[in-house]
Design an enzyme around this catalytic site. Structure first.
Site, PDB file in Angstrom:
ATOM      1  N   LYS A 128      36.615  49.972  53.631  1.00 13.00           N
ATOM      2  CA  LYS A 128      36.495  50.885  54.769  1.00 13.00           C
ATOM      3  C   LYS A 128      35.888  52.196  54.280  1.00 13.00           C
ATOM      4  O   LYS A 128      36.446  52.836  53.375  1.00 13.00           O
ATOM      5  CB  LYS A 128      37.882  51.118  55.384  1.00 13.00           C
ATOM      6  CG  LYS A 128      37.869  52.130  56.516  1.00 13.00           C
ATOM      7  CD  LYS A 128      39.245  52.333  57.107  1.00 13.00           C
ATOM      8  CE  LYS A 128      39.231  53.529  58.038  1.00 13.00           C
ATOM      9  NZ  LYS A 128      40.571  53.906  58.495  1.00 13.00           N
ATOM     10  N   GLU A 159      46.697  48.017  59.546  1.00 15.21           N
ATOM     11  CA  GLU A 159      45.784  47.318  58.656  1.00 15.21           C
ATOM     12  C   GLU A 159      44.602  48.159  58.215  1.00 15.21           C
ATOM     13  O   GLU A 159      43.749  47.691  57.470  1.00 15.21           O
ATOM     14  CB  GLU A 159      45.322  46.032  59.350  1.00 15.21           C
ATOM     15  CG  GLU A 159      46.522  45.223  59.860  1.00 15.21           C
ATOM     16  CD  GLU A 159      46.295  43.742  59.984  1.00 15.21           C
ATOM     17  OE1 GLU A 159      45.274  43.368  60.544  1.00 15.21           O
ATOM     18  OE2 GLU A 159      47.151  42.958  59.492  1.00 15.21           O
TER      19      GLU A 159
HETATM   20  P1  FAD Z   1      58.395  47.513  59.977  1.00 12.45           P
HETATM   21  O1  FAD Z   1      57.137  46.869  59.591  1.00 12.45           O
HETATM   22  O2  FAD Z   1      58.838  47.475  61.365  1.00 12.45           O
HETATM   23  O3  FAD Z   1      59.511  47.012  59.001  1.00 12.45           O
HETATM   24  C1  FAD Z   1      60.864  47.183  59.288  1.00 12.45           C
HETATM   25  C2  FAD Z   1      61.692  46.303  58.380  1.00 12.45           C
HETATM   26  O4  FAD Z   1      63.072  46.577  58.597  1.00 12.45           O
HETATM   27  C3  FAD Z   1      61.498  44.809  58.597  1.00 12.45           C
HETATM   28  O5  FAD Z   1      61.482  44.140  57.364  1.00 12.45           O
HETATM   29  C4  FAD Z   1      62.755  44.416  59.368  1.00 12.45           C
HETATM   30  O6  FAD Z   1      63.088  43.076  59.162  1.00 12.45           O
HETATM   31  C5  FAD Z   1      63.758  45.362  58.749  1.00 12.45           C
HETATM   32  N1  FAD Z   1      64.919  45.556  59.612  1.00 12.45           N
HETATM   33  C6  FAD Z   1      64.988  46.231  60.788  1.00 12.45           C
HETATM   34  N2  FAD Z   1      66.234  46.155  61.288  1.00 12.45           N
HETATM   35  C7  FAD Z   1      66.969  45.428  60.407  1.00 12.45           C
HETATM   36  C8  FAD Z   1      68.319  44.972  60.371  1.00 12.45           C
HETATM   37  N3  FAD Z   1      69.167  45.241  61.347  1.00 12.45           N
HETATM   38  N4  FAD Z   1      68.699  44.247  59.316  1.00 12.45           N
HETATM   39  C9  FAD Z   1      67.859  43.941  58.295  1.00 12.45           C
HETATM   40  N5  FAD Z   1      66.584  44.337  58.281  1.00 12.45           N
HETATM   41  C10 FAD Z   1      66.131  45.060  59.328  1.00 12.45           C
HETATM   42  N6  FAD Z   1      49.263  52.566  59.973  1.00 12.45           N
HETATM   43  C11 FAD Z   1      48.138  52.740  59.251  1.00 12.45           C
HETATM   44  O7  FAD Z   1      48.167  53.379  58.195  1.00 12.45           O
HETATM   45  N7  FAD Z   1      46.957  52.216  59.687  1.00 12.45           N
HETATM   46  C12 FAD Z   1      46.833  51.571  60.859  1.00 12.45           C
HETATM   47  O8  FAD Z   1      45.756  51.097  61.192  1.00 12.45           O
HETATM   48  C13 FAD Z   1      47.989  51.430  61.666  1.00 12.45           C
HETATM   49  N8  FAD Z   1      47.948  50.811  62.867  1.00 12.45           N
HETATM   50  C14 FAD Z   1      49.084  50.727  63.626  1.00 12.45           C
HETATM   51  C15 FAD Z   1      49.013  50.224  64.923  1.00 12.45           C
HETATM   52  C16 FAD Z   1      50.145  50.216  65.729  1.00 12.45           C
HETATM   53  C17 FAD Z   1      50.060  49.713  67.138  1.00 12.45           C
HETATM   54  C18 FAD Z   1      51.389  50.662  65.219  1.00 12.45           C
HETATM   55  C19 FAD Z   1      52.640  50.608  66.049  1.00 12.45           C
HETATM   56  C20 FAD Z   1      51.456  51.148  63.934  1.00 12.45           C
HETATM   57  C21 FAD Z   1      50.307  51.214  63.143  1.00 12.45           C
HETATM   58  N9  FAD Z   1      50.357  51.757  61.877  1.00 12.45           N
HETATM   59  C22 FAD Z   1      49.215  51.936  61.155  1.00 12.45           C
HETATM   60  C23 FAD Z   1      51.627  52.107  61.269  1.00 12.45           C
HETATM   61  C24 FAD Z   1      52.046  50.983  60.330  1.00 12.45           C
HETATM   62  O9  FAD Z   1      52.089  49.761  61.026  1.00 12.45           O
HETATM   63  C25 FAD Z   1      53.387  51.271  59.728  1.00 12.45           C
HETATM   64  O10 FAD Z   1      53.382  52.559  59.192  1.00 12.45           O
HETATM   65  C26 FAD Z   1      53.721  50.303  58.634  1.00 12.45           C
HETATM   66  O11 FAD Z   1      53.549  48.987  59.058  1.00 12.45           O
HETATM   67  C27 FAD Z   1      55.123  50.511  58.147  1.00 12.45           C
HETATM   68  O12 FAD Z   1      56.077  49.968  59.002  1.00 12.45           O
HETATM   69  P2  FAD Z   1      57.570  49.972  58.499  1.00 12.45           P
HETATM   70  O13 FAD Z   1      57.624  49.242  57.211  1.00 12.45           O
HETATM   71  O14 FAD Z   1      58.077  51.358  58.553  1.00 12.45           O
HETATM   72  O15 FAD Z   1      58.330  49.150  59.640  1.00 12.45           O
END
Ligand code: FAD
Length: 502
Positions: free
Chosen positions: A88, A59
């Site tokens: 921010k 966030e």
């Molecule tokens: P996710 O949000 O995990 O999305 C994955 C998607 O794939 C979901 O829609 C899920 O439903 C789908 N999916 C998975 N498996 C399947 C399946 N088998 N079938 C169909 N769909 C599937 N980044 C920042 O820039 N600032 C921050 O302050 C920050 N804080 C963070 C704090 C923590 C503790 C963590 C762990 C991360 C943080 N990040 C931060 C990183 C940030 O959260 C991620 O980079 C961002 O949310 C992107 O996540 P994503 O979309 O890659 O994965």
């Protein structure tokens, strides 16, 4: 050289359909950019599973998000209203150098550079002669954040980023993407079908039995890396010998005061806690190493420190700091957590998503070509490596020795690239941004000074000034900053007006 495991007929195929797997921040940012900028040429599908959900954190951002939104022509007021965003201006690091110490890494420029040398050399000369105030007194954004003030200034006069509600952001970007032609498919992927040889994805199969074929797949499936890792077997390079934290617990609380325009990062016994103020609530979390404390201790530490009523049950998230050895293999590009993860200390993961998306746009293939893939992977690796060094810096350069965790951080064998930077700054006060590195000189200087490195020497050009000249030089920077800050509205008032107009 083309990957010989990929059948030639696949390589000759024009890229007409892109399938994005995952609907978190990464998936929807990718869909938004591809559909807005290439949607007339390629078909874009996004598959996500509500049952699996998203990681639900992430966030705090950095100023490059403002640029990304401008590229997509996203209305900032509408975006901020929809995501309950706040401004921010930087990050306050509390107890990092030692207990009780605090410094700010702000997004602004500090002072004014001189033909011969960066501002820090003049500040160091003044510091040695007892003439300098705090380094941060010469930075507009830092002073504004300390005063809880903000306004958009003409000509980009104030550098800023956002705190945002991650789930609302995904919804906002989904609506944007669907308006630009992205087609969303709800469903759980149960199988990834690869071509003979295994280096190419032909289709994905959902739990309801349907199959979705594609020419290019973007893996935004989160930490698991369903396509790039599970299906294509691209290995993960583990950095936990440099970055010990492997767990986080997040909890949201109701707001008990006006939102401040910066993130708080509060170091603890075996990690740190974040506090991210939104308009309607606060995001809190603890990031820690399970080698040093257990989940119960971490959870207790977090819950004892929060202000306001908890709005959700605390959730444990496990991660492994590191990166995929290849971000793009065959016809699969990993963007977001599937491609790598640096803990959120400097809020760089969403930035890495943006960079991945922009790189994919720049290298978007007519047909998949190994030269594009190699270029993509080289850039992705350079980018994350320099950010990795910057994050390690915060842990390694510290006076804290009060717990085994901090003693081990101080004793770390750090990467040679970081060792060189620290040595150069310590000896000479010099810092250089290299290549396309994200963090510019001022970021490195703020954090190195903040963590306790006071350079031994400075550039001789700074000694050419008499005390009176040096004092005047510094005051001519500081006073207009103080005057500007005094005229800015309070951040919370500004937000109410700005978002209310959306
Ligand atoms: P996710 O949000 O995990 O999305 C994955 C998607 O794939 C979901 O829609 C899920 O439903 C789908 N999916 C998975 N498996 C399947 C399946 N088998 N079938 C169909 N769909 C599937 N980044 C920042 O820039 N600032 C921050 O302050 C920050 N804080 C963070 C704090 C923590 C503790 C963590 C762990 C991360 C943080 N990040 C931060 C990183 C940030 O959260 C991620 O980079 C961002 O949310 C992107 O996540 P994503 O979309 O890659 O994965």
């Amino acid at each position: 050289m083309p990957d010989t495991s990929i059948p030639q007929d696949r390589l000759d195929r024009p890229v007409q359909r892109v399938v994005i797997v995952g609907g978190g921040t990464a998936g929807w940012m990718t869909a938004a950019a591809l559909s807005k900028l290439l949607g007339k040429r390629v078909e874009i599908l996004l598959v996500e599973s509500e049952e699996i959900g998203t990681v639900g954190v992430g966030e705090a951002t950095i100023p490059t998000m403002v640029t990304f939104h401008r590229l997509l022509d996203i209305n900032e007021q509408a975006f901020m209203a929809a995501t309950h965003a706040t401004i921010k201006l930087g990050i306050a690091f509390e107890h990092w150098r030692e207990r009780g110490h605090r410094y700010v890494h702000s997004f602004g420029t500090t002072g004014r550079d001189h033909w011969a040398a960066g501002f820090q050399h003049f500040w160091l000369a003044a510091h040695a002669r007892g003439l300098a105030r705090d380094y941060g007194d010469y930075c507009l954004e830092l002073q504004a954040s300390e005063a809880n003030r903000f306004a958009h200034l003409p000509n980009g006069g104030m550098n800023y980023a956002f705190h945002l509600d991650a789930s609302q952001y995904a919804k906002f970007m989904r609506a944007f993407s669907e308006r630009h032609g992205t087609r969303r498919i709800e469903g759980r992927i149960v199988e990834v079908k690869t071509a003979p040889g295994g280096g190419w994805i032909d289709a994905i199969r959902l739990a309801d039995g349907s199959e979705i074929a594609g020419d290019l797949f973007v893996d935004c499936s989160g930490l698991r890396g369903l396509l790039i890792g599970d299906a294509l077997g691209v290995e993960y390079e583990d950095w936990s010998h440099w970055l010990f934290n492997d767990s986080a617990i997040a909890v949201q609380t109701e707001s008990v005061r006006d939102a401040i325009p910066y993130t708080r990062s509060i170091a603890g016994d075996a990690g740190w806690q974040w506090r991210i103020p939104l308009q309607h609530r606060v995001g809190n979390g603890i990031v820690f190493s399970s080698r040093y404390i257990d989940d119960d201790t971490a959870k207790r530490t977090l819950l004892e420190s929060i202000e306001g009523r908890a709005l959700i049950e605390p959730r444990v998230i496990r991660f492994k700091p590191g990166q995929r050895r290849e971000s793009w293999r065959g016809n699969c590009v990993a963007i977001g957590l599937s491609g790598g993860f640096l803990e959120p200390l400097e809020s760089t993961n969403i930035h890495l998503i943006q960079r991945g998306v922009l790189r994919l746009l720049q290298l978007f293939p007519q047909v998949v070509a190994q030269a594009d893939i190699d270029q993509f992977n080289r850039q992705a690796e350079d980018e994350i490596t320099s950010i990795r060094d910057f994050v390690i810096l915060h842990y390694h350069v510290t006076d804290r020795r009060d717990t085994p965790y901090w003693r081990d951080c101080a004793a770390l064998e750090i990467p040679a690239s970081l060792r060189h930077r620290i040595d150069l700054f310590r000896e000479t006060g010099r810092v250089f941004r290299e290549g396309n590195e994200l963090f510019a000189e001022n970021s490195w200087i703020q954090v190195m000074l903040g963590q306790g490195i006071l350079p031994r020497r400075h550039h001789p050009a700074a000694d050419l000034m008499s005390d009176a000249e040096l004092d005047e030089f510094l005051e001519r920077i500081r006073k207009p900053i103080a005057q500007t800050v005094a005229r800015l509205p309070m951040h919370a008032d500004y937000l109410r007006d700005y978002c209310g107009e959306a």
